[in-house]
Write a protein that holds these residues in place. Structure first.
Motif, PDB file in Angstrom:
ATOM      1  N   ALA A  53      81.257 -21.814  -5.578  1.00 35.19           N
ATOM      2  CA  ALA A  53      82.462 -21.731  -6.410  1.00 35.19           C
ATOM      3  C   ALA A  53      83.703 -22.080  -5.607  1.00 35.19           C
ATOM      4  O   ALA A  53      84.653 -22.693  -6.128  1.00 35.19           O
ATOM      5  CB  ALA A  53      82.588 -20.332  -6.998  1.00 35.19           C
ATOM      6  N   THR A  54      83.705 -21.716  -4.329  1.00 34.10           N
ATOM      7  CA  THR A  54      84.831 -22.069  -3.463  1.00 34.10           C
ATOM      8  C   THR A  54      84.953 -23.577  -3.333  1.00 34.10           C
ATOM      9  O   THR A  54      86.037 -24.154  -3.497  1.00 34.10           O
ATOM     10  CB  THR A  54      84.656 -21.428  -2.072  1.00 34.10           C
ATOM     11  N   ALA A  55      83.841 -24.238  -3.050  1.00 37.92           N
ATOM     12  CA  ALA A  55      83.858 -25.695  -2.901  1.00 37.92           C
ATOM     13  C   ALA A  55      84.251 -26.387  -4.202  1.00 37.92           C
ATOM     14  O   ALA A  55      84.926 -27.427  -4.183  1.00 37.92           O
ATOM     15  CB  ALA A  55      82.491 -26.175  -2.437  1.00 37.92           C
ATOM     16  N   ALA A  56      83.855 -25.798  -5.346  1.00 38.67           N
ATOM     17  CA  ALA A  56      84.160 -26.402  -6.644  1.00 38.67           C
ATOM     18  C   ALA A  56      85.655 -26.444  -6.927  1.00 38.67           C
ATOM     19  O   ALA A  56      86.110 -27.269  -7.739  1.00 38.67           O
ATOM     20  CB  ALA A  56      83.437 -25.637  -7.746  1.00 38.67           C
ATOM     21  N   LEU A  57      86.425 -25.596  -6.275  1.00 34.54           N
ATOM     22  CA  LEU A  57      87.880 -25.603  -6.460  1.00 34.54           C
ATOM     23  C   LEU A  57      88.553 -26.739  -5.702  1.00 34.54           C
ATOM     24  O   LEU A  57      89.760 -26.951  -5.846  1.00 34.54           O
ATOM     25  CB  LEU A  57      88.472 -24.265  -6.010  1.00 34.54           C
ATOM     26  N   LYS A  58      87.762 -27.449  -4.888  1.00 30.84           N
ATOM     27  CA  LYS A  58      88.262 -28.587  -4.105  1.00 30.84           C
ATOM     28  C   LYS A  58      89.524 -28.237  -3.286  1.00 30.84           C
ATOM     29  O   LYS A  58      90.553 -28.909  -3.383  1.00 30.84           O
ATOM     30  CB  LYS A  58      88.539 -29.793  -5.012  1.00 30.84           C
ATOM     31  N   PRO A  59      89.439 -27.188  -2.499  1.00 33.23           N
ATOM     32  CA  PRO A  59      90.619 -26.810  -1.702  1.00 33.23           C
ATOM     33  C   PRO A  59      90.881 -27.793  -0.567  1.00 33.23           C
ATOM     34  O   PRO A  59      89.944 -28.383  -0.002  1.00 33.23           O
ATOM     35  CB  PRO A  59      90.231 -25.434  -1.160  1.00 33.23           C
ATOM     36  N   ASP A  60      92.146 -27.956  -0.230  1.00 35.13           N
ATOM     37  CA  ASP A  60      92.530 -28.729   0.952  1.00 35.13           C
ATOM     38  C   ASP A  60      92.445 -27.871   2.203  1.00 35.13           C
ATOM     39  O   ASP A  60      92.445 -28.402   3.322  1.00 35.13           O
ATOM     40  CB  ASP A  60      93.959 -29.247   0.788  1.00 35.13           C
ATOM     41  N   LEU A  61      92.398 -26.544   1.998  1.00 29.60           N
ATOM     42  CA  LEU A  61      92.321 -25.618   3.126  1.00 29.60           C
ATOM     43  C   LEU A  61      91.720 -24.309   2.658  1.00 29.60           C
ATOM     44  O   LEU A  61      92.094 -23.793   1.606  1.00 29.60           O
ATOM     45  CB  LEU A  61      93.715 -25.362   3.710  1.00 29.60           C
ATOM     46  N   VAL A  62      90.780 -23.790   3.455  1.00 34.03           N
ATOM     47  CA  VAL A  62      90.239 -22.449   3.220  1.00 34.03           C
ATOM     48  C   VAL A  62      90.678 -21.567   4.380  1.00 34.03           C
ATOM     49  O   VAL A  62      90.404 -21.877   5.544  1.00 34.03           O
ATOM     50  CB  VAL A  62      88.706 -22.451   3.108  1.00 34.03           C
ATOM     51  N   LEU A  63      91.380 -20.495   4.055  1.00 31.13           N
ATOM     52  CA  LEU A  63      91.802 -19.523   5.068  1.00 31.13           C
ATOM     53  C   LEU A  63      90.780 -18.401   5.114  1.00 31.13           C
ATOM     54  O   LEU A  63      90.556 -17.710   4.116  1.00 31.13           O
ATOM     55  CB  LEU A  63      93.175 -18.946   4.706  1.00 31.13           C
ATOM     56  N   THR A  64      90.151 -18.227   6.248  1.00 33.36           N
ATOM     57  CA  THR A  64      89.176 -17.149   6.383  1.00 33.36           C
ATOM     58  C   THR A  64      89.476 -16.391   7.667  1.00 33.36           C
ATOM     59  O   THR A  64      90.511 -16.609   8.295  1.00 33.36           O
ATOM     60  CB  THR A  64      87.738 -17.706   6.358  1.00 33.36           C
ATOM     61  N   SER A  65      88.596 -15.466   8.054  1.00 33.56           N
ATOM     62  CA  SER A  65      88.886 -14.655   9.240  1.00 33.56           C
ATOM     63  C   SER A  65      87.613 -14.052   9.799  1.00 33.56           C
ATOM     64  O   SER A  65      86.538 -14.125   9.194  1.00 33.56           O
ATOM     65  CB  SER A  65      89.860 -13.529   8.885  1.00 33.56           C
ATOM     66  N   LEU A  66      87.770 -13.437  10.964  1.00 40.43           N
ATOM     67  CA  LEU A  66      86.679 -12.684  11.596  1.00 40.43           C
ATOM     68  C   LEU A  66      87.071 -11.224  11.747  1.00 40.43           C
ATOM     69  O   LEU A  66      86.616 -10.537  12.650  1.00 40.43           O
ATOM     70  CB  LEU A  66      86.351 -13.291  12.968  1.00 40.43           C
ATOM     71  N   THR A  67      87.909 -10.734  10.847  1.00 36.68           N
ATOM     72  CA  THR A  67      88.430  -9.370  10.973  1.00 36.68           C
ATOM     73  C   THR A  67      87.454  -8.309  10.474  1.00 36.68           C
ATOM     74  O   THR A  67      87.663  -7.127  10.736  1.00 36.68           O
ATOM     75  CB  THR A  67      89.758  -9.221  10.209  1.00 36.68           C
ATOM     76  N   VAL A  68      86.426  -8.710   9.758  1.00 37.58           N
ATOM     77  CA  VAL A  68      85.443  -7.763   9.238  1.00 37.58           C
ATOM     78  C   VAL A  68      84.081  -8.098   9.822  1.00 37.58           C
ATOM     79  O   VAL A  68      83.680  -9.273   9.820  1.00 37.58           O
ATOM     80  CB  VAL A  68      85.379  -7.826   7.690  1.00 37.58           C
ATOM     81  N   TRP A 194      90.187   4.612   5.440  1.00 34.86           N
ATOM     82  CA  TRP A 194      88.809   4.162   5.271  1.00 34.86           C
ATOM     83  C   TRP A 194      88.741   2.827   4.537  1.00 34.86           C
ATOM     84  O   TRP A 194      89.239   2.687   3.417  1.00 34.86           O
ATOM     85  CB  TRP A 194      88.014   5.227   4.515  1.00 34.86           C
ATOM     86  N   CYS A 195      88.138   1.852   5.190  1.00 31.25           N
ATOM     87  CA  CYS A 195      88.081   0.487   4.663  1.00 31.25           C
ATOM     88  C   CYS A 195      87.272   0.418   3.369  1.00 31.25           C
ATOM     89  O   CYS A 195      86.164   0.965   3.282  1.00 31.25           O
ATOM     90  CB  CYS A 195      87.461  -0.447   5.694  1.00 31.25           C
ATOM     91  N   GLY A 196      87.838  -0.250   2.381  1.00 33.63           N
ATOM     92  CA  GLY A 196      87.145  -0.446   1.114  1.00 33.63           C
ATOM     93  C   GLY A 196      87.126   0.763   0.211  1.00 33.63           C
ATOM     94  O   GLY A 196      86.465   0.752  -0.831  1.00 33.63           O
TER      95      GLY A 196
END
Length: 260
Positions: A53-68, A194-196
């Protein structure tokens, strides 16, 4: 530019930069600012991101992280699609400011990033305690107890607010804390973040009834305080609110006068 944001902190940074119009999708955990994120495509929780679904949005940029913990798997899956991916992994509070600059530069608004970082720093002046710095145990999770460690932004945040994280020398971003560890550290206050978990579901009794914790100063003096994870656990602009909440705890009269 079409942007997908995976993780709440990245979403909040984009919005604080005034670039929310670029967002076309976010992870389901991104909930702020509500009026901005509610209409956007929701792509699943942070560890369950729908890559297709992410790819289907055809983003020019995906912001992600390694915080979790576990984000590594999602990051690799995103990279495998060939989408442009920016991975944010802040170490300490300076790393949070660097992350803001990275995102701002990727969006072509570096000056806005500089202004946002400077504004955050101005809103979090260092507070010098009147006596010894109170030891503040921040809990990311209650069972087992997970606390921020050496690489966490919490160390500087707590110090700016006038206290100290008793586990700031532990290696890693976070560390599992045993009952014996907590008793030996003798924190003066315990912050449930507490996370989440929604803040209204934080339970001081869960902390107080742990074996041996009745002798911990924070428990004896009933200084077990909730601060939403949205203010402490998200490395972005709302850390300013976490700082203010921590400073309020450490500035309370309960630190100079024992509880009844």
């Amino acid at each position: 530019m079409r942007v997908v944001s995976h993780t709440c902190s990245n979403t909040e940074i984009v919005c604080a930069l005034g670039e929310q119009r670029r967002l076309v999708g976010v992870d389901t955990d991104s909930d702020f600012p509500p009026q901005i994120v509610e209409p956007l495509a929701k792509l699943g929780r942070d560890l369950e991101l729908d890559i297709t679904a992410t790819a289907a949005l055809k983003p020019d940029l995906v912001l992600t992280s390694l915080t979790v913990p576990g984000h590594e798997r999602i990051v690799e899956a995103l990279k495998a699609t060939g989408l442009p991916v920016l991975v944010i992994d802040p170490i300490g509070l300076d790393g949070v400011y660097d992350s803001i600059m990275q995102i701002a530069e990727a969006l072509g608004v570096l000056n806005k990033g500089r202004a946002l970082a400077a504004r955050m720093q101005a809103q979090m002046p260092p507070i010098e305690p009147r006596g010894a710095r109170p030891k503040i145990l921040v809990e990311w999770w209650p069972k087992p107890v997970i606390a921020p460690a050496r690489l966490s932004w919490i160390n500087q945040l707590v110090r700016l607010a006038g206290g100290v994280n008793p586990f700031e020398s532990r290696e890693g971003k976070s560390a599992e804390i045993s009952d014996a560890d907590a008793i030996a550290a003798a924190p003066d206050a315990i912050v449930m973040s507490w996370c989440g978990v929604k803040e209204e579901k934080y339970r001081p009794d869960v902390v107080a009834r742990r074996p041996g914790w009745s002798e911990v100063p924070a428990v004896k003096q009933r200084r077990i305080v909730p601060i939403t994870e949205a203010f402490l656990g998200r490395p972005g602009p709302r850390l300013v609110e976490g700082y203010a909440a921590l400073a309020k705890i450490m500035g309370s009269e309960s630190f100079s006068e024992p509880a009844d």
